[in-house]
Write a protein that holds these residues in place. Structure first.
Motif, PDB file in Angstrom:
ATOM      1  N   HIS A 182       3.934  -4.094   9.737  1.00  0.00           N
ATOM      2  CA  HIS A 182       2.802  -4.015   8.982  1.00  0.00           C
ATOM      3  C   HIS A 182       2.187  -5.451   8.137  1.00  0.00           C
ATOM      4  CE1 HIS A 182       0.758  -1.230  11.877  1.00  0.00           C
ATOM      5  NE2 HIS A 182       1.101   0.256  11.114  1.00  0.00           N
ATOM      6  N   LYS A 187       0.081  -8.281   6.672  1.00  0.00           N
ATOM      7  CA  LYS A 187      -0.312  -8.698   5.549  1.00  0.00           C
ATOM      8  C   LYS A 187      -0.190 -10.388   4.945  1.00  0.00           C
ATOM      9  CE  LYS A 187      -2.692  -5.668   1.767  1.00  0.00           C
ATOM     10  NZ  LYS A 187      -2.704  -5.341   1.491  1.00  0.00           N
ATOM     11  N   ALA A 205      -7.073  -7.856   6.547  1.00  0.00           N
ATOM     12  CA  ALA A 205      -7.643  -6.147   6.996  1.00  0.00           C
ATOM     13  C   ALA A 205      -7.073  -5.910   8.040  1.00  0.00           C
ATOM     14  CB  ALA A 205      -9.481  -7.279   7.262  1.00  0.00           C
ATOM     15  N   LYS A 206      -6.665  -6.040   9.309  1.00  0.00           N
ATOM     16  CA  LYS A 206      -6.398  -5.383  10.045  1.00  0.00           C
ATOM     17  C   LYS A 206      -4.837  -4.661   9.669  1.00  0.00           C
ATOM     18  CE  LYS A 206      -3.892  -7.397  13.520  1.00  0.00           C
ATOM     19  NZ  LYS A 206      -3.893  -8.579  14.963  1.00  0.00           N
ATOM     20  N   ASP A 253      -3.955  -3.771   7.196  1.00  0.00           N
ATOM     21  CA  ASP A 253      -5.085  -2.585   6.118  1.00  0.00           C
ATOM     22  C   ASP A 253      -5.314  -1.323   6.923  1.00  0.00           C
ATOM     23  OD1 ASP A 253      -3.950  -3.964   3.482  1.00  0.00           O
ATOM     24  OD2 ASP A 253      -5.922  -4.976   3.435  1.00  0.00           O
ATOM     25  N   ALA A 254      -5.603  -1.877   7.813  1.00  0.00           N
ATOM     26  CA  ALA A 254      -6.473  -0.657   8.831  1.00  0.00           C
ATOM     27  C   ALA A 254      -5.433  -0.285   9.268  1.00  0.00           C
ATOM     28  CB  ALA A 254      -7.815  -1.100   9.547  1.00  0.00           C
ATOM     29  N   LYS A 255      -4.333  -1.089   9.576  1.00  0.00           N
ATOM     30  CA  LYS A 255      -3.059  -0.377  10.412  1.00  0.00           C
ATOM     31  C   LYS A 255      -2.845   0.258   9.391  1.00  0.00           C
ATOM     32  CE  LYS A 255      -2.301  -3.503  13.718  1.00  0.00           C
ATOM     33  NZ  LYS A 255      -1.485  -4.079  14.668  1.00  0.00           N
ATOM     34  N   ALA A 261      -3.653   1.695   7.025  1.00  0.00           N
ATOM     35  CA  ALA A 261      -4.655   3.473   6.268  1.00  0.00           C
ATOM     36  C   ALA A 261      -4.498   4.550   7.958  1.00  0.00           C
ATOM     37  CB  ALA A 261      -6.005   2.711   6.189  1.00  0.00           C
ATOM     38  N   GLY A 262      -4.504   3.712   8.987  1.00  0.00           N
ATOM     39  CA  GLY A 262      -4.147   5.017  10.330  1.00  0.00           C
ATOM     40  C   GLY A 262      -2.799   5.884   9.673  1.00  0.00           C
TER      41      GLY A 262
END
Length: 57
Positions: A9, A13, A40-41, A43-45, A47-48
């Motif tokens: 990840h 980034k 953003a993708k 960051d979303a991963k 966060a998940g």
């Protein structure tokens, strides 16, 4: 979260930031937008993964 996923990840980034910077430097708005989307993708991963880990503990 495994160190492997965290590194993946982070690499996504960094790649997105590089693409955004290249797009800004050349005036290519599409490339800059793709770079922001990749960030953003990633960051979303991330966060998940954090949410999954929170539910496990």
């Amino acid at each position: 979260m495994s160190a492997e996923k965290k590194a993946k990840h982070a690499a996504e980034k960094i790649k997105g930031k590089a693409e955004e910077t290249a797009g800004s430097a050349t005036g290519n708005d599409a490339k800059r937008a793709r770079g922001k989307a990749e960030q953003a993708k990633a960051d979303a991963k991330l966060a998940g993964e954090h949410a999954r880990n929170a539910l496990r503990h």
